[in-house]
Design a protein around this motif. Structure first.
Motif, short mmCIF file in Angstrom:
data_model
loop_
_atom_site.label_atom_id
_atom_site.label_comp_id
_atom_site.label_asym_id
_atom_site.label_seq_id
_atom_site.Cartn_x
_atom_site.Cartn_y
_atom_site.Cartn_z
N ALA A 55 0.85 -1.19 0.00
CA ALA A 55 0.00 0.00 0.00
C ALA A 55 0.88 1.24 0.00
O ALA A 55 1.93 1.27 0.62
CB ALA A 55 -0.90 0.00 1.23
N SER A 56 0.43 2.25 -0.72
CA SER A 56 1.18 3.50 -0.73
C SER A 56 0.21 4.67 -0.72
O SER A 56 -0.97 4.52 -1.01
CB SER A 56 2.06 3.57 -1.98
N GLY A 57 0.73 5.81 -0.37
CA GLY A 57 -0.08 7.01 -0.39
C GLY A 57 -0.92 7.21 0.86
O GLY A 57 -1.69 8.15 0.92
N TYR A 58 -0.79 6.34 1.84
CA TYR A 58 -1.56 6.54 3.06
C TYR A 58 -0.79 7.50 3.96
O TYR A 58 0.41 7.66 3.86
CB TYR A 58 -1.84 5.23 3.78
N GLN A 59 -1.53 8.18 4.81
CA GLN A 59 -0.95 9.21 5.65
C GLN A 59 -0.09 8.59 6.74
O GLN A 59 -0.49 7.65 7.41
CB GLN A 59 -2.06 10.04 6.29
N LYS A 60 1.07 9.15 6.92
CA LYS A 60 1.97 8.70 7.99
C LYS A 60 1.96 9.77 9.07
O LYS A 60 2.52 10.83 8.89
CB LYS A 60 3.37 8.49 7.45
N GLY A 61 1.29 9.51 10.14
CA GLY A 61 1.19 10.48 11.22
C GLY A 61 0.00 11.40 11.00
O GLY A 61 -0.83 11.17 10.12
N HIS A 62 -0.06 12.44 11.79
CA HIS A 62 -1.18 13.36 11.70
C HIS A 62 -0.78 14.59 10.91
O HIS A 62 0.34 15.07 11.00
CB HIS A 62 -1.65 13.78 13.10
N GLY A 63 -1.70 15.10 10.13
CA GLY A 63 -1.46 16.31 9.37
C GLY A 63 -2.05 17.50 10.10
O GLY A 63 -3.20 17.85 9.88
N TYR A 64 -1.27 18.12 10.96
CA TYR A 64 -1.74 19.27 11.71
C TYR A 64 -1.49 20.52 10.87
O TYR A 64 -0.37 21.01 10.79
CB TYR A 64 -1.02 19.39 13.05
N LYS A 65 -2.51 20.96 10.20
CA LYS A 65 -2.38 22.13 9.37
C LYS A 65 -3.55 23.06 9.68
O LYS A 65 -4.71 22.67 9.60
CB LYS A 65 -2.38 21.75 7.90
N THR A 66 -3.25 24.29 10.02
CA THR A 66 -4.28 25.27 10.32
C THR A 66 -4.81 25.83 9.02
O THR A 66 -4.05 26.40 8.23
CB THR A 66 -3.71 26.41 11.20
N LYS A 67 -6.10 25.68 8.80
CA LYS A 67 -6.68 26.13 7.55
C LYS A 67 -7.11 27.59 7.63
O LYS A 67 -7.06 28.30 6.64
CB LYS A 67 -7.86 25.24 7.18
N ASP A 68 -7.56 28.03 8.78
CA ASP A 68 -8.01 29.40 8.94
C ASP A 68 -7.06 30.11 9.91
O ASP A 68 -7.26 30.13 11.12
CB ASP A 68 -9.45 29.42 9.47
N LEU A 69 -6.01 30.66 9.35
CA LEU A 69 -4.95 31.26 10.16
C LEU A 69 -5.42 32.48 10.94
O LEU A 69 -5.00 32.69 12.07
CB LEU A 69 -3.77 31.62 9.26
N ASP A 70 -6.31 33.27 10.39
CA ASP A 70 -6.81 34.45 11.09
C ASP A 70 -7.55 34.07 12.36
O ASP A 70 -7.33 34.67 13.42
CB ASP A 70 -7.71 35.28 10.17
N SER A 71 -8.42 33.09 12.27
CA SER A 71 -9.17 32.63 13.45
C SER A 71 -8.22 32.06 14.50
O SER A 71 -8.38 32.28 15.70
CB SER A 71 -10.20 31.57 13.08
N PHE A 72 -7.22 31.35 14.04
CA PHE A 72 -6.24 30.78 14.96
C PHE A 72 -5.49 31.89 15.69
O PHE A 72 -5.30 31.85 16.90
CB PHE A 72 -5.25 29.88 14.21
N ASN A 73 -5.06 32.90 14.95
CA ASN A 73 -4.33 34.02 15.55
C ASN A 73 -5.19 34.74 16.58
O ASN A 73 -4.70 35.11 17.65
CB ASN A 73 -3.83 34.99 14.49
N GLN A 74 -6.46 34.96 16.27
CA GLN A 74 -7.36 35.61 17.21
C GLN A 74 -7.48 34.80 18.50
O GLN A 74 -7.40 35.33 19.61
CB GLN A 74 -8.74 35.82 16.60
N LEU A 75 -7.66 33.51 18.36
CA LEU A 75 -7.78 32.64 19.52
C LEU A 75 -6.48 32.61 20.32
O LEU A 75 -6.47 32.72 21.53
CB LEU A 75 -8.16 31.22 19.08
N TYR A 76 -5.38 32.49 19.62
CA TYR A 76 -4.07 32.40 20.26
C TYR A 76 -3.77 33.66 21.08
O TYR A 76 -3.35 33.59 22.23
CB TYR A 76 -3.00 32.16 19.21
N PHE A 77 -3.97 34.81 20.45
CA PHE A 77 -3.66 36.06 21.14
C PHE A 77 -4.68 36.40 22.23
O PHE A 77 -4.37 37.12 23.16
CB PHE A 77 -3.51 37.20 20.13
N ALA A 78 -5.90 35.88 22.11
CA ALA A 78 -6.90 36.09 23.16
C ALA A 78 -6.52 35.32 24.42
O ALA A 78 -6.77 35.77 25.54
CB ALA A 78 -8.28 35.64 22.67
N ILE A 79 -5.87 34.19 24.24
CA ILE A 79 -5.45 33.36 25.37
C ILE A 79 -4.27 34.01 26.08
O ILE A 79 -4.17 33.98 27.32
CB ILE A 79 -5.09 31.93 24.92
N LEU A 80 -3.39 34.64 25.33
CA LEU A 80 -2.21 35.28 25.91
C LEU A 80 -2.64 36.49 26.66
O LEU A 80 -2.34 36.94 27.63
CB LEU A 80 -1.19 35.68 24.84
#
Length: 80
Positions: A55-80
């Protein structure tokens, strides 16, 4: 995770087993130094796909990718 067995080895093992040279699964597995479950999986793959390619092409590990960077930044800086 270890490397998959070569396609050549897979073909050899199945050829020996299917030709009836060795009919006892345990004996075939001991001869080629593979696990019995491995032989079952190879036979199943051959039946389903017609090939014993690993088998090939299967995911190895988790793909942690933030799709909505603006929302992430708002949440991140709100916590700080």
């Amino acid at each position: 995770m270890q490397k998959p067995y070569s396609e050549d080895l897979r073909e050899k093992v199945l050829k020996v087993f299917d030709a009836g040279e060795m009919t006892i699964i345990k004996k075939v597995c001991e001869t080629f130094n593979i696990d019995e479950k491995t032989l079952y999986w190879w036979r199943k793959r051959k039946e389903e796909t017609g090939s014993v390619k690993p088998a090939s092409g299967y995911q190895k590990g988790h793909g942690y990718k933030t799709k909505d960077l603006d929302s992430f930044n708002q949440l991140y800086f709100a916590i700080l």
